[in-house]
Design an enzyme around this catalytic site. Structure first.
Site, PDB file in Angstrom:
ATOM      1  N   GLY A  13       0.858  -1.183   0.000  1.00 15.58           N
ATOM      2  CA  GLY A  13       0.000   0.000   0.000  1.00 15.58           C
ATOM      3  C   GLY A  13       0.888   1.224   0.000  1.00 15.58           C
ATOM      4  O   GLY A  13       1.980   1.212  -0.572  1.00 15.58           O
ATOM      5  N   GLY A  58       6.216   6.416  13.610  1.00 15.22           N
ATOM      6  CA  GLY A  58       6.684   6.463  12.224  1.00 15.22           C
ATOM      7  C   GLY A  58       8.182   6.543  12.076  1.00 15.22           C
ATOM      8  O   GLY A  58       8.912   5.627  12.477  1.00 15.22           O
ATOM      9  N   LYS A  99       0.598   2.049  20.630  1.00 16.72           N
ATOM     10  CA  LYS A  99       1.984   2.531  20.608  1.00 16.72           C
ATOM     11  C   LYS A  99       2.510   2.730  22.028  1.00 16.72           C
ATOM     12  O   LYS A  99       3.656   2.399  22.337  1.00 16.72           O
ATOM     13  CB  LYS A  99       2.067   3.834  19.821  1.00 16.72           C
ATOM     14  CG  LYS A  99       1.735   3.656  18.334  1.00 16.72           C
ATOM     15  CD  LYS A  99       1.471   5.008  17.671  1.00 16.72           C
ATOM     16  CE  LYS A  99       1.179   4.857  16.183  1.00 16.72           C
ATOM     17  NZ  LYS A  99       0.628   6.110  15.598  1.00 16.72           N
ATOM     18  N   GLU A 122      10.523  -0.874  14.591  1.00 15.81           N
ATOM     19  CA  GLU A 122      10.713   0.572  14.742  1.00 15.81           C
ATOM     20  C   GLU A 122       9.550   1.360  14.153  1.00 15.81           C
ATOM     21  O   GLU A 122       9.140   2.389  14.698  1.00 15.81           O
ATOM     22  CB  GLU A 122      12.032   0.988  14.076  1.00 15.81           C
ATOM     23  CG  GLU A 122      12.392   2.449  14.206  1.00 15.81           C
ATOM     24  CD  GLU A 122      12.621   2.886  15.649  1.00 15.81           C
ATOM     25  OE1 GLU A 122      11.703   3.519  16.194  1.00 15.81           O
ATOM     26  OE2 GLU A 122      13.686   2.581  16.223  1.00 15.81           O
TER      27      GLU A 122
END
Lengths: 436, 436
Positions: free
Chosen positions: B12, B134, B205, B129
């Site tokens: 994607g 990001g 996260k 990571e």
């Protein structure tokens, strides 16, 4: 597994911090590293002072060579500083097959190429996270975290003393001399502050980061250095009116013509996070082609923050102690046979925007003369304000230019200074928008 | 050395970014990694769309299992997302002895303990990571860069969509609904934005970062989640008047009683750098006992920034491909047998400061009643302002409290709401000074 024995050379503020961290966080560190890490031997001429800093269970010696020659020591930590005896010690440690962790930016910026070559031959690691920006893990970020990127430029506030002085000058409107005296009183500046305020320290750190970012050898001797000692508070004030902060910035950029490598007072837009890094704090802004901009902020000095970086290196080295060299991160991020000797640009060839402050007679035609000379040199103006007392017949003209080569701005300045209606020297500061 | 073959599952936006970075920076990456890294096979149901994103020299398959079962593939990159088929694929890759790089925060936050256990058994690495913030190398910073520290707390702006919405609400004074619609139009928010705006994504996260920081297993099901969809613009405005910004903050802290793990709108002093992280940008502020505070800032999403993190992981894994497991960084920073199952605190037991907005009749005695009830509950007041139209007989009282346990503030709020002179529900937001 067998514990790892650390030998420490130089028990001062940071050395004491390393001893403290290794002891206080021993359990946490062992849970990460998978084995115990202990300080076994340390050196300092004054054994009594050293004893106070490292505690009772560490062997103390006056001669640092006793540390590098101790067969029980796995990793040597060099915190002596400078590039005379420290260089000898590090080279001896490497020759003895010992891994080295150092916080010594000068040693690496000046002699790094030789040291890493010897380490490569001997198959040992030389780790140096603490050499740049204290506790901020910026070496690891540049060398590993951003390894997918073509790094384009790095901008760093990497000298806490200078940043403290500039912050105080701005916030209190004080002069450089007054703030320096205060910084010395607080212990933020040395008795001889040259190394910090004239950009040498920042230049060492910038040299190291440029090598890691661009895959080039250390070339400190080609780093342009300009400090903050001649900075006038009025320029900090005018910059602020125009939406900028003045910072001692280490800046390195890869261009088609070569690598810019320069430390100087720099106007930065206050909308940038890095412009708001104040006091003794450090920050490094790195631009990669994939990641864009990343900012890394933290304490750039101090016993425990620097020890944080030293001990992180010790954990890394411990983990890879018996690994093959190919499993290790290359010293300068790129494989040793893959370094490229890119040209470092002389400062005259660098492109920057500029802040100019011009003392001019307050009479018709002066502004036209000045702007005309800039136009003749193909320098376009981003902003212009006129300041000062018309009553005394004098005014100050402050100009922000668009990007231009330094040689061209210098030619224009020489022409402006030659105008009858212009008094004294033109003040010229570089400006970086940091938005590309 | 033999090139490394990458198999990519999920082509994607990010997958296309990975293909782009691996191709565009192939030389730079090989100079760092010491060998060529190439994308050889990729999967997506729609082969035509995939072809546009990865170029002509990559084998394309519709079935992702063909990637994990390809004997030529050294490292599998999972970019499918979610925790159904992605989980099966990752477990199959591990079973096949392949190393995995993933950006899948949900998969790890919910099933990480199982996945890392399988990886440990098989001696393969699972790198992630890209799963948090990001392009910011925050996993590496927490796991390696700060390994000397006892990490005390972490505060993160780790959902770009929410941060964009909050930034626009503040800057334009717009309502949540209007800004959400704009974010959807700009592609910053999904058609169904629940996952982002209700804190699930940030919770995943945060769960991962807490595990790395404190050496605990993943416990997403105990993470407290509160989103921004009920946030009223007036509270953002009042907060600003008081010197605070409202951010969707992921916050985790180790206390003697247990671990705080919570995502919610939070007032942060505007003097903090992290309070000035705007738009879709991300930032993580980590506090270690040695290093103090470090801030890590950058793009939290997007094709190329996320690819930057994925490819950095690929380089790390490449380097350690044939190394013994002891040479590798443990998945969760601490050695697998060294995790501690610390208790996650229920939200009622958490300590925080609070912002309260109370609709009150504008008459004598109301303020005394309210402040009296706070005092009865041992809640001290840091600031208080009264707002609103006395003409209509109504006022708003805005109060900032000092730190207090959430159970106590809730009890006080219930008592305040029961006052005759108080209208409607009390608005309560948490506040973190982030200065310890």
């Amino acid at each position: 597994m067998k514990p790892i024995n650390i030998g420490l050379m130089g028990v001062g503020t940071v050395g004491g911090g390393v001893a403290t961290v290794l002891k206080r966080n021993a359990e946490e560190i062992a849970r990460r590293a998978g084995r115990e890490i202990r300080l076994t031997i340390a050196s300092r001429r004054n054994l009594e002072l050293a004893r106070q800093l490292v505690g009772d269970d560490v062997k103390l010696v006056a001669d640092a060579f006793a540390v590098v020659n101790d067969p029980e020591v796995d990793i040597v930590v060099e915190l002596i500083g400078g590039d005379t005896v420290a260089k000898e010690l590090v080279l001896q440690a490497i020759a003895n097959g010992k891994h080295v962790v150092t916080a010594n930016k000068k040693l690496l910026a000046v002699h790094g190429n030789e040291i890493f070559a010897r380490a490569q031959e001997q198959g040992v690691m030389v780790a140096f996270e603490a050499a740049v920006a204290g506790g901020i893990p910026i070496i690891k970020a540049l060398r590993e975290g951003l390894s997918a990127n073509r790094i384009e430029w790095i901008a760093g506030i990497i000298n806490g003393t200078s940043n403290f002085i500039l912050t105080e000058m701005r916030e209190k409107g004080a002069s450089f001399a007054d703030v320096l005296a205060e910084a010395q009183r607080l212990g933020y500046a040395e008795a001889d502050p040259t190394f910090d305020i004239e950009g040498h320290d920042a230049g060492h750190k910038l040299t190291i980061m440029a090598a890691l970012a661009f895959g080039i050898p250390m070339q400190f001797d080609r780093c342009y250095l300009e400090g903050i000692s001649k900075l006038d508070g009025v320029d900090i004030k005018y910059a602020e009116e125009l939406g900028y902060r003045v910072k001692l910035l280490g800046f390195t950029r890869r261009t088609d013509a070569g690598v810019e490598l320069r430390v100087h007072p720099t106007l930065i837009p206050e909308s940038q996070l890095i412009a708001n890094v104040n006091g003794v704090m450090n920050a490094v802004l790195a631009k990669g082609d994939a990641v864009g901009q990343t900012l890394h902020y933290g304490a750039g000095a101090g016993a425990l923050p620097t020890a944080s970086a030293v001990v992180a290196d010790i954990v890394d080295v411990t983990r890879l102690l018996t690994a093959d060299p190919e499993h290790r991160v290359p010293h300068l991020a790129f494989q040793p046979d893959q370094l490229k000797d890119l040209r470092i640009l002389p400062i005259d060839e660098v492109y920057s925007s500029y802040y100019l402050r011009i003392g001019a007679a307050d009479r018709a035609g002066v502004l036209a003369n000045i702007t005309g000379l800039l136009a003749e040199n193909d320098i376009s103006i981003e902003a212009l304000i006129q300041k000062g007392s018309a009553s005394e017949g004098n005014a100050e003209v402050v100009i922000l230019t668009h990007r231009v080569q330094e040689g061209a701005i210098n030619a224009a300045i020489a022409a402006i200074e030659a105008l009858d209606s212009v008094a004294g020297k033109v003040v010229r500061l570089r400006m970086e928008e940091l938005n590309d």
